[in-house]
Design a protein around this motif. Structure first.
Motif, PDB file in Angstrom:
ATOM      1  N   ASP A  77     -23.954   7.809  -6.884  1.00 45.60           N
ATOM      2  CA  ASP A  77     -24.983   8.797  -7.225  1.00 45.60           C
ATOM      3  C   ASP A  77     -24.370  10.011  -7.917  1.00 45.60           C
ATOM      4  OD1 ASP A  77     -26.823   7.144  -6.130  1.00 45.60           O
ATOM      5  OD2 ASP A  77     -27.121   8.305  -4.281  1.00 45.60           O
ATOM      6  N   VAL A  78     -23.265  10.483  -7.365  1.00 47.33           N
ATOM      7  CA  VAL A  78     -22.591  11.635  -7.957  1.00 47.33           C
ATOM      8  C   VAL A  78     -22.191  11.331  -9.396  1.00 47.33           C
ATOM      9  CG1 VAL A  78     -20.450  12.983  -7.908  1.00 47.33           C
ATOM     10  CG2 VAL A  78     -21.759  12.627  -5.800  1.00 47.33           C
ATOM     11  N   THR A  79     -21.668  10.136  -9.617  1.00 41.45           N
ATOM     12  CA  THR A  79     -21.217   9.758 -10.963  1.00 41.45           C
ATOM     13  C   THR A  79     -22.390   9.665 -11.939  1.00 41.45           C
ATOM     14  OG1 THR A  79     -19.397   8.538  -9.945  1.00 41.45           O
ATOM     15  CG2 THR A  79     -19.863   8.095 -12.264  1.00 41.45           C
ATOM     16  N   ALA A 128     -17.264   9.833 -16.763  1.00 41.23           N
ATOM     17  CA  ALA A 128     -18.638  10.278 -17.022  1.00 41.23           C
ATOM     18  C   ALA A 128     -18.680  11.140 -18.282  1.00 41.23           C
ATOM     19  CB  ALA A 128     -19.169  11.066 -15.830  1.00 41.23           C
ATOM     20  N   PHE A 129     -17.699  12.004 -18.421  1.00 44.52           N
ATOM     21  CA  PHE A 129     -17.604  12.894 -19.575  1.00 44.52           C
ATOM     22  C   PHE A 129     -17.496  12.086 -20.869  1.00 44.52           C
ATOM     23  CE2 PHE A 129     -14.818  15.696 -22.264  1.00 44.52           C
ATOM     24  CZ  PHE A 129     -15.700  16.744 -22.421  1.00 44.52           C
ATOM     25  N   ALA A 189     -26.388   3.551 -16.853  1.00 43.84           N
ATOM     26  CA  ALA A 189     -25.545   4.507 -16.127  1.00 43.84           C
ATOM     27  C   ALA A 189     -25.216   4.032 -14.714  1.00 43.84           C
ATOM     28  CB  ALA A 189     -26.224   5.873 -16.090  1.00 43.84           C
ATOM     29  N   ALA A 190     -26.207   3.555 -14.004  1.00 41.26           N
ATOM     30  CA  ALA A 190     -25.977   3.166 -12.607  1.00 41.26           C
ATOM     31  C   ALA A 190     -24.986   2.010 -12.503  1.00 41.26           C
ATOM     32  CB  ALA A 190     -27.308   2.799 -11.948  1.00 41.26           C
ATOM     33  N   ALA A 191     -25.151   1.013 -13.358  1.00 38.33           N
ATOM     34  CA  ALA A 191     -24.259  -0.143 -13.313  1.00 38.33           C
ATOM     35  C   ALA A 191     -22.824   0.258 -13.653  1.00 38.33           C
ATOM     36  CB  ALA A 191     -24.757  -1.220 -14.281  1.00 38.33           C
ATOM     37  N   GLU A 216     -21.321   2.177 -10.793  1.00 36.10           N
ATOM     38  CA  GLU A 216     -20.990   1.207  -9.730  1.00 36.10           C
ATOM     39  C   GLU A 216     -19.611   0.592  -9.957  1.00 36.10           C
ATOM     40  OE1 GLU A 216     -23.060   0.265  -7.110  1.00 36.10           O
ATOM     41  OE2 GLU A 216     -21.428  -1.020  -6.405  1.00 36.10           O
ATOM     42  N   ARG A 217     -19.368   0.162 -11.175  1.00 34.07           N
ATOM     43  CA  ARG A 217     -18.078  -0.485 -11.476  1.00 34.07           C
ATOM     44  C   ARG A 217     -16.930   0.508 -11.384  1.00 34.07           C
ATOM     45  NH1 ARG A 217     -18.895  -4.267 -16.735  1.00 34.07           N
ATOM     46  NH2 ARG A 217     -16.721  -4.809 -16.231  1.00 34.07           N
ATOM     47  N   LEU A 218     -17.180   1.731 -11.801  1.00 33.50           N
ATOM     48  CA  LEU A 218     -16.118   2.739 -11.733  1.00 33.50           C
ATOM     49  C   LEU A 218     -15.713   2.965 -10.282  1.00 33.50           C
ATOM     50  CD1 LEU A 218     -17.444   5.446 -14.246  1.00 33.50           C
ATOM     51  CD2 LEU A 218     -15.837   3.586 -14.697  1.00 33.50           C
TER      52      LEU A 218
END
Lengths: 198, 198
Positions: A79-81, A156-157, A174-176, A179-181
């Motif tokens: 979520d933060v990411t 993210a940047f 973005a969510a996927a 998740e992988r990160l």
DNA sequence: TGTACATCAGTGAACGCGCGTTCACTGATGTAC
DNA sequence: TGTACATCAGTGAACGCGCGTTCACTGATGTAC
């Protein structure tokens, strides 16, 4: 809404959509629906408008530290990411614009030292959140909160940069991606083949 | 050196040191030691100068794929990350400048599709290198080459941004930072408390 | 060897334009008596 | 209730300036005969 606020909104819109080079006083006044002359009743000069936009219109990031201890760590980090990506997509065009004029950059930098903001604020927040989870024993003590924050914020940047480069206003999937990160970070003491062992 | 090359060097220098907004034809000509008129014998217009600088003066990144199978994986990743930081510090001011004018950005983007470059090239290279090491069995098969590339490149990209923001021309303690980043990645099958188990 | 012309790198001075900024002004709204 | 003045948000038109660009030109070097 006061004329001042209307002008700031208009300036922010023009800067975001056309770039700072096209954010002329004429263009801003036209967008705001006022005369150019009025700009100078509310702002000292053009740079003052830019600076005020950066100060008052580039929103901050919600501090994730309060998430510590709640929910699942993995979900929280995702979520933060995702939040970081949205934040950076919104602020990147303006932050980048500043590099078009070193004098602007210098002014922004020195105007920043007085308050807590600045480009390192998100990094500090994420690092603090991870450190809190480590203290709570929900992330392994060997984990490196600094490195984790640097990589999540950094990725993210850059993803935000790429989205802006493509003319998009959000990071695709973005969510996927987030998740992988998160799944590729060393955050658990025992990580035997599973990337989500906590 | 031909006048054309001298002009491109001068333009690159001005763009880097003062920002694209100050990179006027007057300034570029002065820096190059030629008259403004000569610029127009070699370039169609100012935008052509900018584009040529971006095309011919923003260097590429050495492809790390050939490292696969040699040396130690951990050392290789650290070296790659340090290289990324240096690359991004050198190219960030110019890449960012482009966001100051959406028309410039569009021109750059469409001029990019013809060749293999672009802002995703480093990501692709790093991903390919990691994938190669996975194939060679030197990185665990469960590792996510895409996510790893996104985080190493992303962190390097952001650290470079921060260095540029501070007016520096290199990321401070690049090697130490890179070391910590790599140590926090899931790249080994068994990661029992040690971050360097391969 | 000389001469007439062509080519070429490079320039000084001017051009129109759009920029940021300022000025003298207007008209509406308060306010003191 | 008038009236005279003050305040205030806002503007049209002009200002000088520096920008990107063009033009007519120069002087040096090649080249054909």
């Amino acid at each position: 809404m006061s004329a001042r606020e209307t002008i700031l909104d208009a300036a922010a819109r023009v800067m975001r959509e056309k770039g700072i080079a096209r954010a002329t006083t004429k263009e801003i006044a036209r967008e705001a629906g006022y005369s150019e002359a009025l700009l100078y009743k509310h702002f000292a000069d053009k740079q003052d408008i830019y600076m005020s936009v950066l100060r008052e219109r580039v929103g901050g990031l919600a501090d994730p530290t309060e998430l510590a201890g709640t929910g699942e760590v993995h979900e929280n980090l995702v979520d933060v990411t995702v939040g970081l990506m949205a934040f950076y997509v919104a602020s990147f065009p303006m932050s980048a614009s500043i590099f078009s004029d070193v004098e602007l950059l210098v002014a922004w930098r020195s105007g920043l030292t007085e308050k807590g903001g600045g480009p390192r604020a998100p990094l500090r927040m994420v690092e603090r959140y991870v450190a809190s989870e480590i203290e709570l024993g929900r992330i392994d003590a060997a984990a490196d909160s600094y490195a984790i924050a640097a990589m999540l914020c950094g990725a993210a940047f850059q993803q935000a940069f790429l989205a802006c480069f493509d003319g998009l206003d959000a990071v695709p999937d973005a969510a996927a991606v987030a998740e992988r990160l998160v799944a590729s970070l060393v955050i658990a003491g025992a990580n035997n083949g599973s990337n989500r062992s906590f």
